[in-house]
Design a protein around this motif. Structure first.
Motif, PDB file in Angstrom:
ATOM      1  N   MET A   1       0.819  -0.894   0.038  1.00  0.00           N
ATOM      2  CA  MET A   1       0.105   0.285  -0.090  1.00  0.00           C
ATOM      3  C   MET A   1       0.906   1.326  -0.181  1.00  0.00           C
ATOM      4  O   MET A   1       1.656   1.155   0.780  1.00  0.00           O
ATOM      5  N   VAL A   2       0.903   1.991  -0.843  1.00  0.00           N
ATOM      6  CA  VAL A   2       1.752   3.359  -0.920  1.00  0.00           C
ATOM      7  C   VAL A   2       0.551   4.026  -0.391  1.00  0.00           C
ATOM      8  O   VAL A   2      -0.149   4.771  -0.516  1.00  0.00           O
ATOM      9  N   LYS A   3       1.661   4.794   1.182  1.00  0.00           N
ATOM     10  CA  LYS A   3       0.814   6.016   1.764  1.00  0.00           C
ATOM     11  C   LYS A   3       1.630   7.129   1.871  1.00  0.00           C
ATOM     12  O   LYS A   3       2.513   7.208   1.538  1.00  0.00           O
ATOM     13  N   PRO A   4       0.407   8.051   1.938  1.00  0.00           N
ATOM     14  CA  PRO A   4       1.601   9.724   1.485  1.00  0.00           C
ATOM     15  C   PRO A   4       2.494  10.135   2.792  1.00  0.00           C
ATOM     16  O   PRO A   4       1.725   9.201   4.180  1.00  0.00           O
ATOM     17  N   SER A   5       3.408  10.729   2.793  1.00  0.00           N
ATOM     18  CA  SER A   5       4.136  11.067   3.675  1.00  0.00           C
ATOM     19  C   SER A   5       3.369  11.971   4.353  1.00  0.00           C
ATOM     20  O   SER A   5       3.062  12.496   3.530  1.00  0.00           O
ATOM     21  N   PRO A   6       3.334  11.777   5.751  1.00  0.00           N
ATOM     22  CA  PRO A   6       2.957  12.871   6.795  1.00  0.00           C
ATOM     23  C   PRO A   6       3.511  14.082   6.476  1.00  0.00           C
ATOM     24  O   PRO A   6       2.743  15.430   6.501  1.00  0.00           O
ATOM     25  N   HIS A   7       5.170  13.877   6.143  1.00  0.00           N
ATOM     26  CA  HIS A   7       5.480  15.172   6.206  1.00  0.00           C
ATOM     27  C   HIS A   7       5.730  15.577   5.383  1.00  0.00           C
ATOM     28  O   HIS A   7       6.521  16.744   5.098  1.00  0.00           O
ATOM     29  N   SER A   8       5.639  15.573   3.719  1.00  0.00           N
ATOM     30  CA  SER A   8       5.772  15.767   3.051  1.00  0.00           C
ATOM     31  C   SER A   8       5.577  17.036   2.218  1.00  0.00           C
ATOM     32  O   SER A   8       4.572  17.438   3.061  1.00  0.00           O
ATOM     33  N   ALA A  30      -1.611   2.560 -23.980  1.00  0.00           N
ATOM     34  CA  ALA A  30      -1.751   0.834 -23.674  1.00  0.00           C
ATOM     35  C   ALA A  30      -1.519   1.029 -22.173  1.00  0.00           C
ATOM     36  O   ALA A  30      -0.317   1.099 -21.772  1.00  0.00           O
ATOM     37  N   GLY A  31      -2.399   1.235 -20.721  1.00  0.00           N
ATOM     38  CA  GLY A  31      -2.142   0.432 -19.262  1.00  0.00           C
ATOM     39  C   GLY A  31      -1.850   2.078 -19.309  1.00  0.00           C
ATOM     40  O   GLY A  31      -1.940   2.174 -17.618  1.00  0.00           O
ATOM     41  N   LYS A  32      -1.643   3.352 -19.272  1.00  0.00           N
ATOM     42  CA  LYS A  32      -2.034   4.493 -19.211  1.00  0.00           C
ATOM     43  C   LYS A  32      -3.385   5.334 -19.389  1.00  0.00           C
ATOM     44  O   LYS A  32      -3.379   6.211 -20.133  1.00  0.00           O
ATOM     45  N   PRO A  33      -4.518   4.863 -18.378  1.00  0.00           N
ATOM     46  CA  PRO A  33      -5.461   6.084 -18.900  1.00  0.00           C
ATOM     47  C   PRO A  33      -5.541   7.536 -18.598  1.00  0.00           C
ATOM     48  O   PRO A  33      -4.379   8.091 -18.273  1.00  0.00           O
ATOM     49  N   THR A  34      -5.429   8.055 -19.383  1.00  0.00           N
ATOM     50  CA  THR A  34      -6.230   9.672 -19.551  1.00  0.00           C
ATOM     51  C   THR A  34      -6.015  10.572 -18.238  1.00  0.00           C
ATOM     52  O   THR A  34      -6.967   9.377 -17.934  1.00  0.00           O
ATOM     53  N   LEU A  35      -6.156  11.239 -17.906  1.00  0.00           N
ATOM     54  CA  LEU A  35      -6.600  11.924 -16.881  1.00  0.00           C
ATOM     55  C   LEU A  35      -7.844  12.545 -16.891  1.00  0.00           C
ATOM     56  O   LEU A  35      -8.630  12.304 -15.367  1.00  0.00           O
ATOM     57  N   GLU A  36      -8.542  11.960 -17.965  1.00  0.00           N
ATOM     58  CA  GLU A  36      -9.830  12.556 -17.432  1.00  0.00           C
ATOM     59  C   GLU A  36     -10.900  11.107 -17.039  1.00  0.00           C
ATOM     60  O   GLU A  36     -11.769  10.936 -16.134  1.00  0.00           O
ATOM     61  N   HIS A  97      -6.408   1.301  -7.730  1.00  0.00           N
ATOM     62  CA  HIS A  97      -5.677   0.005  -8.462  1.00  0.00           C
ATOM     63  C   HIS A  97      -5.987  -1.246  -8.658  1.00  0.00           C
ATOM     64  O   HIS A  97      -6.116  -2.071  -9.773  1.00  0.00           O
ATOM     65  N   GLY A  98      -7.710  -1.293  -8.537  1.00  0.00           N
ATOM     66  CA  GLY A  98      -8.893  -1.863  -8.789  1.00  0.00           C
ATOM     67  C   GLY A  98      -9.322  -1.376 -10.193  1.00  0.00           C
ATOM     68  O   GLY A  98      -9.494  -2.380 -11.293  1.00  0.00           O
ATOM     69  N   HIS A  99      -8.709   0.052 -10.884  1.00  0.00           N
ATOM     70  CA  HIS A  99      -8.929   0.205 -12.445  1.00  0.00           C
ATOM     71  C   HIS A  99      -7.548  -0.163 -12.533  1.00  0.00           C
ATOM     72  O   HIS A  99      -7.173  -0.187 -13.916  1.00  0.00           O
ATOM     73  N   GLY A 100      -6.645  -0.829 -11.974  1.00  0.00           N
ATOM     74  CA  GLY A 100      -5.564  -1.296 -12.914  1.00  0.00           C
ATOM     75  C   GLY A 100      -3.991  -0.239 -12.821  1.00  0.00           C
ATOM     76  O   GLY A 100      -3.823  -0.623 -13.286  1.00  0.00           O
ATOM     77  N   ILE A 101      -4.222   0.673 -12.006  1.00  0.00           N
ATOM     78  CA  ILE A 101      -3.251   2.368 -11.552  1.00  0.00           C
ATOM     79  C   ILE A 101      -2.207   0.742 -10.638  1.00  0.00           C
ATOM     80  O   ILE A 101      -2.748   0.336  -9.570  1.00  0.00           O
ATOM     81  N   GLU A 102      -0.483   0.672 -11.511  1.00  0.00           N
ATOM     82  CA  GLU A 102       0.134   0.073 -10.451  1.00  0.00           C
ATOM     83  C   GLU A 102       0.542   1.178  -9.912  1.00  0.00           C
ATOM     84  O   GLU A 102       1.139   0.926  -8.375  1.00  0.00           O
ATOM     85  N   LYS A 103       0.947   1.770  -9.966  1.00  0.00           N
ATOM     86  CA  LYS A 103       2.050   2.775  -9.624  1.00  0.00           C
ATOM     87  C   LYS A 103       1.115   4.418  -9.032  1.00  0.00           C
ATOM     88  O   LYS A 103       0.706   4.704  -9.887  1.00  0.00           O
ATOM     89  N   LEU A 104       0.869   4.397  -7.856  1.00  0.00           N
ATOM     90  CA  LEU A 104       0.720   5.053  -7.399  1.00  0.00           C
ATOM     91  C   LEU A 104       1.237   6.021  -6.439  1.00  0.00           C
ATOM     92  O   LEU A 104       1.113   5.546  -5.584  1.00  0.00           O
TER      93      LEU A 104
END
Lengths: 182, 240
Positions: A1-8, A30-36, A97-104
Motif C-alpha cells: 500500500m502506498v501511503k502519503p508521507s505525513p511530512h511531505s 495502453a495501460g495508461k488511462p487519460t486524466l479525464e 488499483h482496482g482500475h489497474g493503476i499500479e504505481k500510485l
C-alpha cells in the motif's frame, strides 16, 4: 500500500488547464488511462462519512497528474484532524488499483487550505437532497433541507463530523446538519 | 505550537462522554480533534526539521515532562466546565493571533500549517468567547464560577507573550512574530469579551512561567502524560 508521507513538502498549486502528462488529452496509451478517465473514476468514490457526495464533489482532489509511469493524486484535507482522511486515502488507493493503476502516489497539500467554495454545485444539491444544508458564505443555512422553511436556528457550532454544525427548523421542528462554511 | 496543541487537545478530550450536555460534549470533542490534527502537522514538521527520525507520534509519546515546550496555561486541569471554557478562551485568543501572524512566516511549511489551522481556530474562538459571555453574564452561580476561573487562570496568560533567545532568532529570520507584539490586540479582544461577560479582569499581571522553556512545568503535566502515554510506554511502538 502506498501511503502519503505525513511530512511531505506541499505540492505546488495546480495550474488550471495545464496537463502535466506529455500524452495528448483523450488519447489513452495502453495501460495508461487519460486524466479525464482518472477524474471520472475518482468522482465515483463516495465520501466515507457523507456518502451522498463524492470526493470530487467535495473538492478535496486538487490535482491528478502522471509523473512518468506513476500517477500522482494531490489531496487536501478538509479539517486537519478529520479521521476520514486516512479512509479517503485508502478508498482512492483501492479504487485506482482496482482500475489497474499500479504505481500510485498520494500527495497531501495543505496550502491553499480547503474551502467549502471548492464544493461543486452538484455536490451542494446532493447534500441538500440528503438532508444536510449546504454551506453558504452568509454563515448559515438558506432554509431547512426538509421543509424549506427559512425559520431555522443554530443549536451548536459543532456537529457529528468536523465539517458540520447542528441546526434546527422551528417550523417543522426537525433538527438537521449544516455543512459549515470555511 | 505542537506541544500547546497536543497538551490542550488531550486536556479537552478528557471531557469526551462526560460534558454537561450532548452538544457541548460534541463541540469539545471536535475542538480536541482539530487540536490533535494540528499537533500531527506541527510535530511532524518538528521531527522533519530535527532530522533524527522522530515522527509526530515519537515526539508526542516518547518524551517526558521536561522535554515539553507548552505554556503552563494549557496543562492546567479542566476543573468545571466554566473553567475549561475560560482556559479555552484565554488560549484561543492568543492562538488565533499567533497563527494569523505565522501565515506570513518566511517558512513555507509553517505558513501552510498556520493558514490551515487558523480557519479551525477561528471557530474555536467564536465558540469559547460566546460561552464565556453566556456563562459570565448568566446566572449568579455561573457568573461566580467564571470569575473564579478567570482569577485562577489569569496568572498563566503572561507566559504566552514572553520571548526568549529562540523567539528572537525566529523574529530575525522572519519565521515567527515577536511574542510581545501580540499583547496589545490580545488585551483589547479579551478585555472587550470580559466586559460583555460582566467579568472583572484581575489587576495583577503576575505571570507564572517555565512551561514554554521546559524549566518548570506544573505538577499537572506529569499526571496528564501518565494517562496520555501509558499505552506507548507499556507496549512500545504498538500500532492499530
Amino acid at each position: 500500500m502506498v501511503k502519503p508521507s505525513p511530512h511531505s513538502r506541499p505540492a505546488p498549486a495546480p495550474v488550471p488547464g495545464v496537463v502535466r502528462d506529455t500524452a495528448p488529452r483523450g488519447a489513452a496509451l495502453a495501460g495508461k488511462p487519460t486524466l479525464e478517465t482518472v477524474w471520472a473514476w475518482l468522482s465515483a468514490i463516495p465520501d466515507p462519512e457523507i456518502p451522498a457526495i463524492s470526493l470530487t464533489d467535495l473538492g478535496i482532489i486538487r490535482d491528478v497528474a502522471w509523473q512518468g509511469n506513476s500517477l500522482v493524486v494531490t489531496i487536501t484535507p478538509t479539517y486537519s484532524g478529520c479521521p476520514a482522511t486516512s479512509i479517503i486515502n485508502l478508498d482512492i488507493e483501492m479504487a485506482l488499483h482496482g482500475h489497474g493503476i499500479e504505481k500510485l502516489e498520494l500527495k497531501r497539500q495543505l496550502s491553499p487550505p480547503w474551502t467549502t467554495e471548492w464544493m461543486t454545485d452538484t455536490g451542494r444539491a446532493k447534500l441538500e437532497a440528503y438532508g444536510i444544508a449546504p454551506p453558504r458564505p452568509a454563515g448559515g443555512p438558506q432554509h431547512c433541507p426538509h421543509c424549506k422553511s427559512t425559520a431555522v436556528e443554530r443549536i451548536s457550532q459543532f456537529g457529528s463530523t468536523p465539517c458540520k454544525a447542528q441546526w434546527r427548523c422551528t417550523e417543522c421542528r426537525e433538527p438537521f446538519d449544516y455543512f459549515k462554511c470555511i | 505550537m505542537g506541544d500547546n496543541a497536543l497538551v490542550l487537545g488531550h486536556r479537552v478530550s478528557e471531557w469526551c462522554g462526560v460534558a454537561p450536555v450532548l452538544e457541548e460534549d460534541i463541540a469539545l470533542a471536535n475542538v480536541a480533534l482539530d487540536l490533535i490534527g494540528q499537533t500531527q502537522l506541527w510535530l511532524g514538521l518538528a521531527g522533519e526539521v530535527e532530522g533524527e527520525g522522530r515522527d509526530a507520534d515519537k515526539l508526542a509519546f516518547h518524551r517526558d515532562v521536561w522535554d515539553f515546550r507548552n505554556v503552563l496555561l494549557v496543562e492546567q486541569p479542566n476543573g468545571d466546565f466554566g473553567q475549561t471554557m475560560m482556559r479555552q478562551f484565554l488560549f484561543d485568543a492568543w492562538h488565533l493571533a499567533q497563527l494569523t501572524a505565522l501565515i506570513d512566516s518566511s517558512d513555507k511549511e509553517i505558513s501552510a500549517i498556520a493558514e490551515k489551522s487558523a480557519k479551525e481556530v477561528t471557530y474555536h474562538l467564536e465558540r469559547s468567547s460566546d460561552t464565556v459571555i453566556g456563562l459570565g453574564d448568566g446566572t449568579e452561580e455561573s457568573h461566580r464560577r467564571m470569575q473564579a476561573a478567570l482569577d485562577l487562570l489569569w496568572p498563566y496568560v503572561g507566559e504566552m507573550f514572553l520571548g526568549d533567545d529562540v523567539d528572537a532568532a525566529m523574529v530575525e529570520a522572519g519565521i515567527a512574530p515577536e511574542p510581545e507584539s501580540l499583547r496589545a490586540s490580545y488585551d483589547q479582544l479579551v478585555g472587550d469579551t470580559l466586559v460583555a461577560a460582566t467579568l472583572t479582569k484581575p489587576e495583577d499581571d503576575f505571570a507564572h512561567k517555565g512551561g514554554k522553556s521546559g524549566a518548570r512545568h506544573s505538577e499537572h503535566l506529569g499526571h496528564m502524560l501518565t494517562q496520555m502515554q501509558w499505552l506507548q510506554r507499556a507496549y512500545p511502538d504498538a500500532t492499530w
